[in-house]
Motif scaffolding. Sequence first.
Motif, PDB file in Angstrom:
ATOM      1  N   ILE A  60     -29.976  -6.788   3.527  1.00  0.00           N
ATOM      2  CA  ILE A  60     -28.855  -6.414   4.081  1.00  0.00           C
ATOM      3  C   ILE A  60     -27.033  -6.394   3.652  1.00  0.00           C
ATOM      4  N   VAL A  61     -27.168  -7.523   2.921  1.00  0.00           N
ATOM      5  CA  VAL A  61     -25.278  -7.495   2.723  1.00  0.00           C
ATOM      6  C   VAL A  61     -24.794  -6.742   1.606  1.00  0.00           C
ATOM      7  N   GLU A  62     -26.424  -5.707   1.039  1.00  0.00           N
ATOM      8  CA  GLU A  62     -26.312  -4.696   0.185  1.00  0.00           C
ATOM      9  C   GLU A  62     -25.653  -3.909   0.523  1.00  0.00           C
ATOM     10  N   SER A  63     -26.688  -3.272   2.116  1.00  0.00           N
ATOM     11  CA  SER A  63     -26.421  -2.174   2.771  1.00  0.00           C
ATOM     12  C   SER A  63     -24.884  -1.852   3.048  1.00  0.00           C
ATOM     13  N   PHE A  64     -24.151  -2.979   3.022  1.00  0.00           N
ATOM     14  CA  PHE A  64     -22.786  -2.809   3.476  1.00  0.00           C
ATOM     15  C   PHE A  64     -21.428  -2.475   2.651  1.00  0.00           C
ATOM     16  N   PHE A  65     -22.576  -1.767   0.964  1.00  0.00           N
ATOM     17  CA  PHE A  65     -22.061  -1.383  -0.348  1.00  0.00           C
ATOM     18  C   PHE A  65     -22.241   0.255  -0.033  1.00  0.00           C
ATOM     19  N   LYS A  66     -23.520   0.046  -0.085  1.00  0.00           N
ATOM     20  CA  LYS A  66     -24.376   1.312   0.472  1.00  0.00           C
ATOM     21  C   LYS A  66     -23.702   2.143   1.374  1.00  0.00           C
ATOM     22  N   GLU A  67     -23.471   2.015   2.631  1.00  0.00           N
ATOM     23  CA  GLU A  67     -22.886   2.130   3.389  1.00  0.00           C
ATOM     24  C   GLU A  67     -21.243   2.364   3.856  1.00  0.00           C
ATOM     25  N   ASN A  68     -20.806   1.641   2.847  1.00  0.00           N
ATOM     26  CA  ASN A  68     -19.330   2.164   2.838  1.00  0.00           C
ATOM     27  C   ASN A  68     -18.610   1.684   4.225  1.00  0.00           C
ATOM     28  N   ARG A  69     -18.988   0.168   4.311  1.00  0.00           N
ATOM     29  CA  ARG A  69     -18.852  -0.690   5.482  1.00  0.00           C
ATOM     30  C   ARG A  69     -17.746  -1.738   5.174  1.00  0.00           C
ATOM     31  N   ILE A  70     -17.164  -1.930   3.969  1.00  0.00           N
ATOM     32  CA  ILE A  70     -15.912  -2.756   3.074  1.00  0.00           C
ATOM     33  C   ILE A  70     -14.960  -1.794   2.858  1.00  0.00           C
ATOM     34  N   HIS A  71     -13.999  -3.091   3.267  1.00  0.00           N
ATOM     35  CA  HIS A  71     -12.061  -2.324   3.306  1.00  0.00           C
ATOM     36  C   HIS A  71     -11.794  -3.485   2.482  1.00  0.00           C
ATOM     37  N   SER A  72     -11.934  -3.337   0.573  1.00  0.00           N
ATOM     38  CA  SER A  72     -11.341  -4.413  -0.208  1.00  0.00           C
ATOM     39  C   SER A  72      -9.899  -4.069  -1.159  1.00  0.00           C
ATOM     40  N   GLU A  73      -9.201  -2.713  -0.375  1.00  0.00           N
ATOM     41  CA  GLU A  73      -8.589  -2.133  -1.938  1.00  0.00           C
ATOM     42  C   GLU A  73      -6.516  -2.417  -1.118  1.00  0.00           C
ATOM     43  N   ILE A  74      -5.804  -3.574  -1.623  1.00  0.00           N
ATOM     44  CA  ILE A  74      -4.484  -3.688  -1.050  1.00  0.00           C
ATOM     45  C   ILE A  74      -3.633  -2.875  -1.056  1.00  0.00           C
ATOM     46  N   VAL A  75      -3.493  -1.979   0.182  1.00  0.00           N
ATOM     47  CA  VAL A  75      -2.581  -1.329   0.390  1.00  0.00           C
ATOM     48  C   VAL A  75      -1.189  -1.461   1.412  1.00  0.00           C
ATOM     49  N   PRO A  76       0.030  -0.588   1.109  1.00  0.00           N
ATOM     50  CA  PRO A  76       0.959  -0.901   2.096  1.00  0.00           C
ATOM     51  C   PRO A  76       0.718  -0.945   3.665  1.00  0.00           C
ATOM     52  N   GLY A  77       0.963  -1.856   4.839  1.00  0.00           N
ATOM     53  CA  GLY A  77       0.885  -1.444   6.007  1.00  0.00           C
ATOM     54  C   GLY A  77      -0.668  -2.821   6.241  1.00  0.00           C
ATOM     55  N   LYS A  78      -0.862  -2.631   5.249  1.00  0.00           N
ATOM     56  CA  LYS A  78      -3.095  -3.771   5.676  1.00  0.00           C
ATOM     57  C   LYS A  78      -2.943  -4.882   6.053  1.00  0.00           C
ATOM     58  N   VAL A  79      -2.983  -5.052   7.211  1.00  0.00           N
ATOM     59  CA  VAL A  79      -3.234  -7.041   7.971  1.00  0.00           C
ATOM     60  C   VAL A  79      -3.766  -7.496   6.434  1.00  0.00           C
ATOM     61  N   GLY A  80      -3.076  -8.799   6.378  1.00  0.00           N
ATOM     62  CA  GLY A  80      -3.283  -9.830   5.203  1.00  0.00           C
ATOM     63  C   GLY A  80      -4.893 -10.454   5.871  1.00  0.00           C
ATOM     64  N   GLY A  81      -5.017 -11.335   4.786  1.00  0.00           N
ATOM     65  CA  GLY A  81      -6.227 -11.987   5.309  1.00  0.00           C
ATOM     66  C   GLY A  81      -7.833 -11.303   4.620  1.00  0.00           C
ATOM     67  N   ALA A  82      -8.538 -11.705   5.762  1.00  0.00           N
ATOM     68  CA  ALA A  82     -10.185 -11.064   5.866  1.00  0.00           C
ATOM     69  C   ALA A  82     -10.693 -11.103   7.057  1.00  0.00           C
ATOM     70  N   PHE A  83     -11.624 -10.639   7.375  1.00  0.00           N
ATOM     71  CA  PHE A  83     -12.493 -10.687   8.668  1.00  0.00           C
ATOM     72  C   PHE A  83     -13.705 -10.027   8.124  1.00  0.00           C
ATOM     73  N   CYS A  84     -14.744 -10.227   9.301  1.00  0.00           N
ATOM     74  CA  CYS A  84     -15.944  -9.006   9.616  1.00  0.00           C
ATOM     75  C   CYS A  84     -15.608  -9.302  11.298  1.00  0.00           C
ATOM     76  N   SER A  85     -16.069  -7.584  11.341  1.00  0.00           N
ATOM     77  CA  SER A  85     -15.938  -7.192  12.417  1.00  0.00           C
ATOM     78  C   SER A  85     -17.064  -6.819  13.118  1.00  0.00           C
ATOM     79  N   TYR A  86     -17.343  -7.215  14.018  1.00  0.00           N
ATOM     80  CA  TYR A  86     -18.534  -6.433  14.855  1.00  0.00           C
ATOM     81  C   TYR A  86     -19.062  -6.308  15.932  1.00  0.00           C
ATOM     82  N   TYR A  87     -18.865  -5.870  17.382  1.00  0.00           N
ATOM     83  CA  TYR A  87     -18.330  -5.762  18.399  1.00  0.00           C
ATOM     84  C   TYR A  87     -20.330  -5.869  19.386  1.00  0.00           C
TER      85      TYR A  87
END
Length: 579
Positions: free
Chosen positions: A324-351
């Motif tokens: 299950i954890v590996e599927s996050f990488f395989k399915e591109n469900r992670i945003h890790s890069e630091i880019v301008p305007g991106k919110v700080g910190g970290a979270f996991c979103s599941y609705y």
Amino acid sequence: MKWDLTVFYEIPDIEKIKKDLEDIFKRATNFVEKYEKLINENISTEQVRNYFKEFEQLMEDGLKPIQYSSLLFSENTTDKIAQQLYGISEQYGSKISEILSPLQSAFAQLSEEKLDILSKEIPEYSYALEKIKLEKKHILSKDAERILAATSISRRDALSNLYEKLTSSYKFKIEIDGEEKELSGSQVRALRRSPDGNLRKKAMKLFFERYKADEITIGETYNIVVKDYDTEARLRNYPKPISMRNLENAVSDESVEKLIEITTENTKIVHKYYKWKAQEMNEELTLADIYAPFSSSEKKYTFDEAKEIVLDAYYSFDEKAGNIVESFFKENRIHSEIVPGKVGGAFCSYYTTQIKPFVLLNFNGNINDVMTLAHELGHGLHGTLSQKQSFINYHTPLTMAELASVFGEFLVFDKIKNELEGDEKKYFIASTLEDTFATMFRQNMFARFEIQAHELIEKNGMASFEELSKLYENELKIMFADSVKIPEEYTYEWSSIPHIFHTPFYVYAYNYANCLVIGLYQKYLEMGKKFVPKYIELLESGGKDSPERLLNKIGIDITKEEFWQSAFEFLNNMLNEII
């Protein structure tokens, strides 16, 4: 790594998304017309079962565009299309909540006897009906609920968004190695782990003074958020503001008070640790140094290295969890890069139960970021496993929401620790203790600050930035005593804590969860692989029952004071390993 949001929509098509939200609003209107008059003492079991199923499908469909807009905005809060979509989705979210609000009031009018009968006859929704019983006296009239729902978009939610936009826009110019650089807030905070003590102190002074520069905006925003939250709690007949969050978290006021009390009594562990660290580093520590590395050449990790460490830890625990954890990488469900305007910190979103979770973090490459990755993917594991439940039973209260994330950190901690020896091992344990202090003692300090801030604003009608900073300074002294020096700018730190703006009284849930996880992890160490199926079953249960009953199934009794104290004894034992 950047995430791929095309599982929601191919492109951020404003007209398409707005149409989808309008369709959901119309469905919600029809849903209310169908059920509002049916919900009375004569409603049949089958009608209630159908109500829940139709409500769940409405939520599953309606939350898809709302989650998409939130993720798009988090990725870049300065993007005009993301801002517009976020605003539209918030507007429709408020309208949908408003139109559905009479149903909550209608259920609250049912007698306890009727709710008990329905609970027995519809076991798959028994806990949802039990919660209605508990919330009955706090649910207002149909018109009052509608007004609160309709105005939510322009009350504290709107102000917390303003705070997020303001603070996400901050840029910090700082000289590093003779070169002036412009950094985001996340990058500046990462400098707390720099081996250069002068840089650490300069960075944090710059960081907190930037918040102080906006003291009027931030101070007034916080005052209004507090007043709005406390007014709603009073209207809903809660004994105190925190009680509204406690009921939502399925915990009693007494248990939260006891947790805060026990944690505060154990701050001597923090004092003992930082006095040792000062001796170990042979320097006087300030608050800017509490995460300072012991070595001048702190190890850096690439994202791929962090990925392998985390995957190995989860796979070693359980193959299903690893997949299950590996599927996050395989399915591109992670945003890790630091880019301008991106919110700080970290979270996991599941609705919803129909779309897999997504993770956001700001990866700088230090060991803390490796642990953050493990933490957020723990949330992702929980969010994926609990998709076994239907929507109403899907989400856990905050007190259980941090459970899998912190457990994941412990898995990675043990994996790394067992591969180290000597000073390297000692300092890694020390670093982990610091992070644990951050999620237990510091969050407890935040909670104590919040309680007092709400009381002060209620008593005096408002609290100035200076008054709030003084409250916070007192809490810093309780947590750290004379083990570190407290620079003036750190008294402004409260203004940089996003949780107290967007979710009042959230913070104690971190401490609550950490204590729970330490109890769970000790069970795992005792039982070994026999524990794994019980743990997986706990995560699969989502929010289908109360935390107390779910934890009782695996031998955890949260009603006992000694259970909470055992978590601090565990930390003290960790500390004794290195001193």
